[in-house]
Motif scaffolding. Structure first.
Motif, short mmCIF file in Angstrom:
data_model
loop_
_atom_site.label_atom_id
_atom_site.label_comp_id
_atom_site.label_asym_id
_atom_site.label_seq_id
_atom_site.Cartn_x
_atom_site.Cartn_y
_atom_site.Cartn_z
N CYS A 1 6.61 -188.58 131.92
CA CYS A 1 8.05 -188.30 131.84
C CYS A 1 8.42 -186.92 132.38
O CYS A 1 9.60 -186.61 132.51
CB CYS A 1 8.55 -188.46 130.42
SG CYS A 1 7.84 -187.30 129.23
N GLU B 1 8.30 -194.64 129.46
CA GLU B 1 8.13 -193.92 130.72
C GLU B 1 6.77 -193.24 130.72
O GLU B 1 6.48 -192.41 129.86
CB GLU B 1 9.23 -192.88 130.96
CG GLU B 1 9.07 -192.23 132.33
CD GLU B 1 10.07 -191.12 132.63
OE1 GLU B 1 10.06 -190.62 133.77
OE2 GLU B 1 10.83 -190.73 131.72
N TYR C 1 8.56 -197.65 132.95
CA TYR C 1 8.97 -196.89 134.13
C TYR C 1 7.80 -196.02 134.59
O TYR C 1 7.19 -195.31 133.77
CB TYR C 1 10.15 -195.97 133.81
CG TYR C 1 11.42 -196.67 133.41
CD1 TYR C 1 12.25 -197.27 134.37
CD2 TYR C 1 11.82 -196.71 132.07
CE1 TYR C 1 13.43 -197.90 133.99
CE2 TYR C 1 13.00 -197.34 131.70
CZ TYR C 1 13.80 -197.93 132.65
OH TYR C 1 14.96 -198.54 132.28
#
Length: 211
Positions: free
Chosen positions: A46, A43, A112
């Motif tokens: 984050c 990610e 992500y």
């Protein structure tokens, strides 16, 4: 928004096994850090860790790495990870521009990108985490057929990103201008997502696969 310096954040992070302070030392060795051969999902940005801590809790057979620049933010992500007692999440402080310095070829299976800075000025577009310049960097460590999952509330950024992914050789396998009204299942919300959606703002989402 300027964050007030929290001098206690770095010492707290340095004492935790969930935080990798010197990630460059683990380039090509992240599986050794997790002590298994499970896929590694990344990610970028984050934040305070709601998304990655929940991902780690619900997907014990996947390893997760969360990156953010500011200790003042990352320390709260650390606390969420510790509260959930997940062993498959690592956090690291890093400027994302240096991402290729910490991952080796085929080391990451998914990325992500959630609610990144839209950098609306044309002269700043290259700073977008979905810009072709960044996508080319990600390709140096993504496994073949890996995916990038991207969420935003910014329509201009979303539409520009659709083109960035196409330009960089990714296949768009899913996209929606209204995630919460779509058929997509198993969505895990971020702090920003909950805030924006509670105000009636539509969340845009896409999945792009590396060919």
């Amino acid at each position: 928004m300027r964050l007030r310096k929290k001098w206690w954040a770095r010492p707290e992070m340095e004492q935790s096994k969930e935080v990798v302070i010197n990630p460059r030392e683990l380039k090509g060795k992240w599986k050794e850090e997790f002590n298994n051969n499970n896929p590694i999902y990344l990610e970028l940005g984050c934040g305070r860790g709601r998304f990655i801590s929940n991902q780690g809790y619900e997907n014990k057979d996947i390893n997760f790495i969360g990156i953010d620049l500011k200790d003042e933010v990352l320390v709260y992500a650390l606390r969420k990870v510790q509260e959930k007692e997940v062993e498959n999440v690592r956090l690291t402080p890093l400027e994302i521009a240096f991402i290729t310095e910490i991952f080796d070829k085929d080391e990451i299976s998914r990325i992500y990108i959630n609610f990144c800075n839209p950098w609306p000025k044309k002269s700043h577009n290259k700073r977008r985490l979905t810009h072709s310049r960044f996508l080319e960097r990600y390709k140096t460590f993504l496994k073949p057929s890996s995916e990038i999952w991207f969420k935003t509330d910014d329509k201009e950024l979303f539409e520009a990103s659709l083109e960035y992914f196409k330009e960089s050789g990714f296949e768009l396998t899913y996209s929606t201008y209204d995630l919460h009204s779509s058929s997509f299942e198993n969505n895990i919300m971020t702090e920003y997502e909950e805030k924006f959606s509670s105000k009636g703002m539509k969340i845009m989402f896409l999945i792009a696969r590396l060919k």
